[in-house]
Design a protein around this motif. Structure first.
Motif, PDB file in Angstrom:
ATOM      1  N   ASP A  53      -2.758  12.405   8.745  1.00  0.00           N
ATOM      2  CA  ASP A  53      -2.608  10.991   8.378  1.00  0.00           C
ATOM      3  C   ASP A  53      -1.325  10.385   8.949  1.00  0.00           C
ATOM      4  OD1 ASP A  53      -5.049  10.703   7.105  1.00  0.00           O
ATOM      5  OD2 ASP A  53      -4.255  11.355   5.160  1.00  0.00           O
ATOM      6  N   SER A  87     -12.881   4.578   5.992  1.00  0.00           N
ATOM      7  CA  SER A  87     -13.086   5.889   5.376  1.00  0.00           C
ATOM      8  C   SER A  87     -11.814   6.548   4.862  1.00  0.00           C
ATOM      9  CB  SER A  87     -13.765   6.830   6.377  1.00  0.00           C
ATOM     10  OG  SER A  87     -12.912   7.089   7.479  1.00  0.00           O
ATOM     11  N   ASN A  88     -10.666   6.145   5.385  1.00  0.00           N
ATOM     12  CA  ASN A  88      -9.405   6.817   5.039  1.00  0.00           C
ATOM     13  C   ASN A  88      -8.605   5.961   4.064  1.00  0.00           C
ATOM     14  OD1 ASN A  88      -6.899   8.125   4.977  1.00  0.00           O
ATOM     15  ND2 ASN A  88      -7.032   8.724   7.118  1.00  0.00           N
ATOM     16  N   GLU A  89      -8.367   6.460   2.878  1.00  0.00           N
ATOM     17  CA  GLU A  89      -7.672   5.688   1.848  1.00  0.00           C
ATOM     18  C   GLU A  89      -6.154   5.818   1.925  1.00  0.00           C
ATOM     19  OE1 GLU A  89      -9.236   6.739  -1.962  1.00  0.00           O
ATOM     20  OE2 GLU A  89     -11.260   6.032  -1.497  1.00  0.00           O
ATOM     21  N   HIS A  90      -5.644   6.563   2.882  1.00  0.00           N
ATOM     22  CA  HIS A  90      -4.193   6.728   3.018  1.00  0.00           C
ATOM     23  C   HIS A  90      -3.552   5.366   3.286  1.00  0.00           C
ATOM     24  CE1 HIS A  90      -0.349   8.009   4.794  1.00  0.00           C
ATOM     25  NE2 HIS A  90      -0.534   9.150   4.145  1.00  0.00           N
ATOM     26  N   LEU A  91      -2.589   4.990   2.468  1.00  0.00           N
ATOM     27  CA  LEU A  91      -2.021   3.643   2.529  1.00  0.00           C
ATOM     28  C   LEU A  91      -1.380   3.341   3.873  1.00  0.00           C
ATOM     29  CD1 LEU A  91      -1.277   0.961   1.232  1.00  0.00           C
ATOM     30  CD2 LEU A  91       0.737   2.071   0.225  1.00  0.00           C
ATOM     31  N   ARG A 117      -3.927   2.760   6.663  1.00  0.00           N
ATOM     32  CA  ARG A 117      -4.547   1.437   6.590  1.00  0.00           C
ATOM     33  C   ARG A 117      -3.568   0.328   6.961  1.00  0.00           C
ATOM     34  NH1 ARG A 117      -8.573   2.006   1.266  1.00  0.00           N
ATOM     35  NH2 ARG A 117     -10.422   2.574   2.500  1.00  0.00           N
ATOM     36  N   ILE A 121     -12.724  -4.321   1.590  1.00  0.00           N
ATOM     37  CA  ILE A 121     -11.674  -3.373   1.202  1.00  0.00           C
ATOM     38  C   ILE A 121     -10.309  -4.020   1.284  1.00  0.00           C
ATOM     39  CG2 ILE A 121     -10.458  -1.285   1.941  1.00  0.00           C
ATOM     40  CD1 ILE A 121     -13.188  -0.125   2.743  1.00  0.00           C
ATOM     41  N   HIS A 155      -7.745  -4.929  -1.864  1.00  0.00           N
ATOM     42  CA  HIS A 155      -6.861  -3.758  -1.877  1.00  0.00           C
ATOM     43  C   HIS A 155      -5.677  -3.979  -2.821  1.00  0.00           C
ATOM     44  CE1 HIS A 155      -4.462  -0.374  -0.397  1.00  0.00           C
ATOM     45  NE2 HIS A 155      -5.566   0.073   0.134  1.00  0.00           N
ATOM     46  N   ASP A 214      -2.689  -3.080  -2.393  1.00  0.00           N
ATOM     47  CA  ASP A 214      -1.467  -3.295  -1.634  1.00  0.00           C
ATOM     48  C   ASP A 214      -1.363  -4.756  -1.193  1.00  0.00           C
ATOM     49  OD1 ASP A 214       0.903  -2.173  -0.120  1.00  0.00           O
ATOM     50  OD2 ASP A 214      -0.233  -3.043   1.532  1.00  0.00           O
TER      51      ASP A 214
END
Length: 206
Positions: free
Chosen positions: A97, A152-156, A159, A187, A191, A193
């Motif tokens: 990541d 697909s990747n939830e890593h802040l 994103r 999304i 979100h 964030d």
């Protein structure tokens, strides 16, 4: 990891960097290495094959989205757009990541014009590669991979780093990815964030 990348850059390129740099101060050491690299690029700099990997790693692991340009630009001029973008695409698809986020930060600089006329690859007497003038090379592949990764990747950080360069209108993608574009927008808009929510407002057309 970035400190190791900096050490590899200094050793592989034979840069003249003051030895009194604090080995545990990544900011100061990074500043000195970048400055030495910048000076080397103003002279005749010949990059060996191993130089490509170490400079790309430094660009990816440099967390500063402005200063990482100084690692991208020499390899771009020496090896061409396709080679650099292929490496960044590999990081995005198969890296950790932090590497995916770093590749997205570095990708921004992969569109720079080739202006370092004194930088070339070892064994080459011309600047860059035959496709060097094609600034659109691999852009579609990157956008599609980045879209999939964002969804697909939830890593802040992944994103956050992907979003600014991600087209968010369906016409930028094949028909089979249009639903994924809408998913990405949903999304981003919902979100937790604040940066992501704010950023998407300025990127969605219409």
């Amino acid at each position: 990891m970035f400190l190791r990348c900096l050490a590899d850059v200094v050793q592989t390129l034979g840069l003249d960097v003051a030895s009194d740099s604090a080995a545990d101060d990544a900011w100061e050491w990074g500043h000195r290495v970048r400055r030495a690299l910048r000076e080397a690029c103003r002279q005749e700099l010949v990059l060996s094959e191993p130089s490509f990997g170490v400079l790309m790693a430094a660009a990816v692991y440099d967390s500063n989205p402005s200063f990482n340009r100084q690692f991208v630009e020499p390899v771009l001029n020496a090896f061409g757009y396709r080679r650099v973008r292929s490496a960044l695409l590999d990081y995005l698809r198969t890296g950790t990541d932090p590497e995916r986020a770093g590749a997205a930060r570095a990708w921004y600089w992969s569109a720079l014009p080739l202006r370092l006329s004194k930088v070339r690859a070892e064994g080459s007497d011309i600047q860059g590669q035959p496709e060097a003038e094609d600034g659109s090379v691999l852009v579609r592949e990157w956008n599609e991979a980045a879209l999939r990764e964002f969804v697909s990747n939830e890593h802040l950080d992944v994103r956050r780093c992907i979003l600014p360069g991600l087209p968010l209108w369906p016409s930028a993608y094949p028909a089979g990815l249009h639903d994924l574009v809408e998913t990405a927008v949903v999304i981003a808009r919902s979100h937790p964030d604040e940066y992501i929510r704010h950023r998407v407002v300025h990127q969605v057309r219409g």
